[in-house]
Design a protein around this motif. Structure first.
Motif, short mmCIF file in Angstrom:
data_model
loop_
_atom_site.label_atom_id
_atom_site.label_comp_id
_atom_site.label_asym_id
_atom_site.label_seq_id
_atom_site.Cartn_x
_atom_site.Cartn_y
_atom_site.Cartn_z
N VAL A 1 -12.66 2.94 -1.38
CA VAL A 1 -11.99 4.01 -0.63
C VAL A 1 -10.50 3.70 -0.53
CG1 VAL A 1 -11.91 5.26 1.55
CG2 VAL A 1 -14.09 4.49 0.66
N LEU A 2 -10.17 2.41 -0.38
CA LEU A 2 -8.77 2.02 -0.30
C LEU A 2 -8.03 2.39 -1.58
CD1 LEU A 2 -7.43 -1.30 1.14
CD2 LEU A 2 -6.60 -0.50 -1.04
N LEU A 3 -8.63 2.07 -2.72
CA LEU A 3 -7.99 2.40 -3.99
C LEU A 3 -7.83 3.91 -4.13
CD1 LEU A 3 -9.61 0.06 -6.68
CD2 LEU A 3 -7.40 -0.17 -5.57
N SER A 4 -8.87 4.65 -3.73
CA SER A 4 -8.82 6.09 -3.97
C SER A 4 -7.92 6.81 -2.97
CB SER A 4 -10.22 6.68 -3.94
OG SER A 4 -10.83 6.43 -2.70
N THR A 5 -7.55 6.14 -1.88
CA THR A 5 -6.62 6.77 -0.93
C THR A 5 -5.20 6.34 -1.30
OG1 THR A 5 -8.36 6.66 0.71
CG2 THR A 5 -6.18 7.19 1.52
N SER A 6 -4.84 6.64 -2.53
CA SER A 6 -3.52 6.30 -3.03
C SER A 6 -3.12 7.42 -3.98
CB SER A 6 -3.55 4.97 -3.77
OG SER A 6 -4.18 5.14 -5.04
N ASN A 7 -1.96 7.27 -4.61
CA ASN A 7 -1.49 8.29 -5.53
C ASN A 7 -1.46 7.80 -6.98
OD1 ASN A 7 -0.53 11.10 -4.97
ND2 ASN A 7 1.11 10.47 -6.32
N THR A 8 -2.01 6.62 -7.21
CA THR A 8 -2.05 6.10 -8.59
C THR A 8 -3.06 6.90 -9.38
OG1 THR A 8 -1.54 3.91 -7.74
CG2 THR A 8 -2.41 4.03 -9.96
N THR B 1 1.81 2.58 -3.40
CA THR B 1 0.85 3.38 -4.15
C THR B 1 0.64 4.76 -3.54
OG1 THR B 1 -1.07 2.64 -2.88
CG2 THR B 1 -0.42 1.29 -4.75
N ALA B 2 1.03 4.90 -2.26
CA ALA B 2 0.72 6.16 -1.58
C ALA B 2 1.76 7.24 -1.85
CB ALA B 2 0.61 5.92 -0.07
N ARG C 1 -14.91 10.52 1.33
CA ARG C 1 -15.05 9.37 0.45
C ARG C 1 -15.71 8.21 1.18
NH1 ARG C 1 -9.90 11.21 -1.21
NH2 ARG C 1 -8.72 9.55 -0.20
N TRP D 1 -6.80 6.12 -9.76
CA TRP D 1 -7.67 6.02 -8.58
C TRP D 1 -7.60 7.24 -7.67
CZ3 TRP D 1 -4.34 1.23 -7.23
CH2 TRP D 1 -4.63 0.19 -8.09
N ALA E 1 -2.49 11.35 -0.25
CA ALA E 1 -3.57 10.44 -0.63
C ALA E 1 -4.75 10.52 0.32
CB ALA E 1 -3.02 9.01 -0.66
N LYS E 2 -4.46 10.82 1.59
CA LYS E 2 -5.49 10.74 2.62
C LYS E 2 -6.45 11.94 2.59
CE LYS E 2 -5.36 9.77 7.44
NZ LYS E 2 -4.55 9.80 8.65
N TYR F 1 0.82 -1.20 0.00
CA TYR F 1 0.00 0.00 0.00
C TYR F 1 0.86 1.26 0.00
CZ TYR F 1 -4.49 2.38 0.85
OH TYR F 1 -5.61 3.15 0.75
N ARG G 1 -7.66 9.79 -5.07
CA ARG G 1 -8.59 10.72 -4.44
C ARG G 1 -9.91 10.85 -5.19
NH1 ARG G 1 -4.99 15.51 -2.10
NH2 ARG G 1 -5.35 16.42 -4.11
#
Lengths: 303, 362
Positions: free
Chosen positions: B206-213, A162-163, A275, B216, A268-269, A159, B218
Motif C-alpha cells: 500500500v505504501l508503494l502504491s500510495t505514490s506517483n511513481t 515519490t508523492a 487498497r 506503483w 497518490a492518496k 516518501y 495507485r
C-alpha cells in the motif's frame, strides 16, 4: 499580534510556539490551519504565485535570485542542448526553473514563430500529496497557506519525493533532507515578497493574496482572448475532478506536456482506504485458511 | 518593411510545401504533414513519436531513493509477519498438536525481524532522526502507520518470543503469577499481535502504491500481492527450519498455506500486471524482466509447484524436493521485492511513462 516565529536566512523556523502549533497540526487540512490562525491572530489571507508566461522574457533572474536568497548550491555547469534550459528541472537545490520551448514549426496567431518561456516552481497545492505522505510531520501548511518542509524535522525518508505529481521535491545528497521552494517563508514573515517575484523584471511572477491573483489572472486571460490569443488558459487556478487548486498557478499557451507539467496531476492518496482493505482481506483470507488447516490437522489426530 | 517581405516569402514557401499547420480547440498546434522531411529549424519543437507535445524528453517526476535496504526490509518483514501469524494460529487452533510449528515460526519471526529496524534506519537520509517517525500519529501516511505498526508488532512479537523461549527452557509455567503472565502474554500477542501482523504483511505494498511513481501509482494489487507473499514465505521459512530438524509430520498445514499462497500470488501478480499495463514495462521488459519472469514466476511459482507436485509422487526424493520447493518460494519472493523496489527509479525517469500516467483520459 501574529503567531509569528523567527527565521534565519535559510528559512528555518525558530520559536517554540510556532513549532508547537505546526507539530500539533501536522495532519490539519489547509483550511483548518487558516481558520484557527484567524481566530488567534490578525486575519492572514492565503498567499501564492501567479506566473504569467506570456510576459516572461526568459532572463532567469528568478532562478538567480532564488539561489542567492536561499543560499542554494550550484548544480554544476552542464549544457543540455535543450534551448536555453540548462537546469532541466526543479530539485532539492533548484527551486525556480525556467523552461524554454521553441516552436518554430508553427504559423502563430500573428503569423510568427514563437518561444514559450515559463518559470516553474513548487505548486504549493491546496491539498498537497507531499504533505499527505510525510511520516514525520515535517511537511506542513504554514500560516500563509503554503507548503513548507521544516528542515529540522525531516529525516530524509524520501516518501514526499515519490508523492509529488510535478516532481518538485528532491532529497539532498549533502544533508539527506528533502528541500523545496518555501515561498520565501522568511521574507513573507518580514512583510516582503519572495525573491523571485521581487527580481522578475516583467512582473511575470506575481505574488499576493491568492484570491486577488486568481481574479487578476482571469482578467488577463480575457484580455488575451479579446486580442485573438485564444490559446491562453490558466493551469491550476481551478480545482479539477482529481486534484485541488494550486497556490502557484500559471497562464500557459500550450498543452501542459509542452512545459513538462502533468496534464492531469494525481493525488497518490486517492483510493488508499480501498487498497488497505484489499491488502488486509487477502492476508486475512490466507490466515483463515491456515487456521482451518491447523484445526483439521488437530481434529484428525484426535479422531 | 524588408523584414515583412522576407516573412511573407517564408509563409508562402511553407504554404506551397504544405507545411501550414492546423489548430485544435485548445490551441495546440500539430503540423498537418507529419513524416515529410522538415527543415532543421522547424524540427526544433520537441515532440515524441506520436507527434504529441513533449519537453525534450526530460522526465516529469523524481525517482524514488529507496535501494537494497528497503528491498531487503520488504522481504524480511513479510517473512516475519507471515511466520508470526502461522505460529500464533497454530497454537490457537492446533489443539496442542503444532507446538513445533509455533516454536519454529516464532524463531523465524524474531530472526527475520531483527535486521529490519537497522535496515530502515540505514535507508534514511538522516538516520539519527529515525525516531522522528513516531513524532506524530498520522494514519493517512502509509509510512507513518507502518512505523507505528512495526513498533507495536515488534513489541508483541518479542513478548511472544520471550514466552516461547521461557516455555522451552523452563517448561510449562507453574505458580499463579507465572501462569497469569503466561496467559496474558499469550492473549495479548494474539489479540493485538495478530491484527498488527496482518497489517504489517501487506502495508508495504500500500505504501508503494500510495505514490506517483508510474510503476506503483495507485495500483490496488501490490498490497495484496505482498500480503499473500508474506504468508507463503512465512510458511516456507518455517518449513525449512522444521525440516532441518527432520520433522515432516506437522508441516501439512504449512504446505497448504504455501500452495494456496502460490496460487494467490499468481492471481494478484496477474492482476497487478493487467492493471499497470504498459507502465509495468521496467518489470516486464526492462532491466528487471529476468527477476520477474525468471525469479518470481519461474522459480517462485512454477519450479516450486513442480517440486512439490513431484515430491508427492516420488517418496524417495520427497525430502529434498520439499526443501527445494520451500527454498524456491523464498527465492521467488525475494526477487519480487527486489525487482519491485529497484524498477521504481527507471519508471519515474521514463518521460513517456510520466506523460502517459498524467493524461486526463487514463
Amino acid at each position: 499580534m501574529t503567531l509569528m516565529t523567527t527565521h534565519n536566512g535559510r528559512g528555518e523556523s525558530g520559536g517554540v510556539v510556532g513549532k508547537a502549533i505546526r507539530n500539533v497540526f501536522a495532519r490539519a487540512e489547509p483550511g483548518e490551519v487558516m481558520r484557527i490562525q484567524e481566530r488567534a491572530a490578525d486575519s492572514q489571507p492565503r498567499m501564492g504565485f501567479f506566473t504569467d508566461t506570456t510576459v516572461c522574457i526568459g532572463c532567469k533572474a528568478c532562478e538567480v535570485a532564488c539561489k542567492q536568497w536561499n543560499q542554494l548550491p550550484s548544480d554544476g555547469i552542464k549544457f543540455t542542448g535543450n534551448s536555453y534550459d540548462n537546469t532541466s528541472h526543479l530539485s532539492e537545490t533548484t527551486w525556480r526553473h525556467v523552461a524554454f520551448v521553441e516552436q518554430m514549426d508553427r504559423q502563430g496567431i500573428h503569423g510568427k514563430d514563437r518561444w514559450l518561456m515559463m518559470s516553474d516552481v513548487c505548486k504549493h497545492c491546496d491539498d498537497a500529496p507531499c504533505e499527505n505522505a510525510c511520516p514525520t510531520g515535517a511537511l506542513v501548511y504554514n500560516e500563509f497557506g503554503n507548503v513548507y518542509v521544516q528542515p529540522d524535522i525531516c529525516n530524509g525518508c524520501g516518501y514526499c519525493v515519490t508523492a509529488c505529481p510535478f516532481g518538485v521535491l528532491g532529497r539532498s545528497e549533502v544533508d539527506g533532507h528533502a528541500h523545496k521552494c518555501t515561498l520565501c517563508f522568511d521574507r513573507q514573515t518580514m512583510g516582503m515578497e519572495p525573491a523571485c517575484a521581487k527580481a522578475c523584471p516583467t512582473d511575470s511572477i506575481q505574488f499576493g493574496p491568492i484570491e486577488e491573483l486568481r481574479a487578476k489572472a482571469r482578467k488577463r486571460v480575457e484580455e488575451l482572448h479579446a486580442r485573438g490569443e485564444t490559446d491562453a488558459w490558466l493551469y491550476g487556478a481551478d480545482e479539477t475532478e482529481e486534484y485541488s487548486r494550486l497556490n502557484a498557478f500559471f497562464l500557459l499557451k500550450d498543452h501542459p506536456h509542452a512545459y513538462n507539467l502533468p496534464e492531469q496531476p494525481r493525488r497518490a492518496k486517492k483510493g488508499m482506504a480501498m487498497r488497505y482493505l484489499f491488502s488486509l482481506a487477502a492476508t486475512a483470507a490466507l490466515a483463515a485458511i491456515s487456521a482451518v488447516a491447523f484445526m483439521e490437522g488437530s481434529r484428525s489426530q484426535n479422531a | 518593411m524588408p523584414e515583412e517581405i522576407v516573412l511573407e516569402q517564408i509563409r508562402r514557401t511553407q504554404e506551397k510545401e504544405g507545411l501550414r499547420p492546423h489548430e485544435n480547440a485548445r490551441g495546440v498546434v500539430v503540423p498537418k504533414t507529419t513524416g515529410q522531411p522538415v527543415s532543421e529549424v522547424q524540427a526544433l519543437t520537441k515532440r515524441d513519436g506520436s507527434g504529441a507535445p513533449a519537453y525534450y524528453d526530460v522526465p516529469m517526476l523524481k525517482p524514488p531513493v529507496w535501494k537494497w535496504e528497503i528491498a531487503n526490509y520488504f522481504f524480511l518483514e513479510g517473512v516475519s509477519a507471515g511466520a508470526f501469524l502461522l505460529a500464533r494460529l497454530a497454537e490457537r487452533f492446533g489443539g496442542g498438536r503444532y507446538r513445533d510449528v509455533t516454536r519454529a515460526g516464532t524463531i523465524v519471526a524474531a530472526a527475520t525481524f531483527a535486521p529490519c529496524p537497522a535496515l530502515l534506519i540505514k535507508d534514511l537520509g538522516d538516520p539519527k532522526r529515525f525516531h522522528y517517525m513516531l513524532r506524530v500519529f498520522k494514519p493517512g501516511s502509509p509510512m507513518n502507520l507502518g512505523a507505528w505498526t512495526l513498533t507495536g508488532y515488534g513489541a508483541f512479537m518479542s513478548a511472544a518470543a520471550f514466552r516461547e523461549w521461557y516455555r522451552n527452557a523452563a517448561g510449562e509455567p507453574e505458580g499463579r503469577l507465572a501462569k497469569a503472565a503466561d496467559s496474558t502474554i499469550g492473549i495479548a500477542s494474539d489479540a493485538i499481535g495478530i491484527p498488527l501482523a496482518i497489517l504489517l504483511a501487506g502495508y508495504t505494498g500500500v505504501l508503494l502504491s500510495t505514490s506517483n511513481t508510474p510503476l506503483w501509482a495507485r495500483n490496488p494489487w501490490i498490497g495484496p500481492l505482498f500480503g499473500v507473499s508474506a504468508m507463503s514465505t512465512g510458511a516456507a521459512a518455517t518449513r525449512l527450519l522444521l525440516r532441518s530438524k527432520h520433522r515432516n509430520v506437522t508441516e501439512k498445514p504449512l504446505e497448504r498455506v504455501e500452495s494456496v499462497g502460490r496460487m494467490a500470488e499468481a492471481a494478484t501478480l496477474a492482476g497487478y500486471l493487467a492493471s499497470a499495463g504498459t507502465l509495468a514495462a521496467p518489470l516486464t521488459k526492462g532491466r528487471y524482466a529476468a527477476h520477474l519472469w525468471g525469479g518470481v514466476v519461474g522459480a517462485g511459482l512454477v519450479a516450486s509447484t513442480v517440486a512439490e507436485t513431484v515430491a508427492k509422487r516420488y517418496k524417495k526424493a520427497s525430502p529434498f524436493l520439499k526443501l527445494a520447493g520451500a527454498a524456491l518460494t523464498l527465492v521467488g519472493a525475494y526477487a519480487l521485492k527486489w525487482a519491485m523496489v529497484h524498477a521504481g527509479p527507471p519508471s519515474a525517469k521514463d518521460p513517456k511513462a510520466n506523460r502517459e500516467m498524467s493524461r486526463a483520459s487514463r
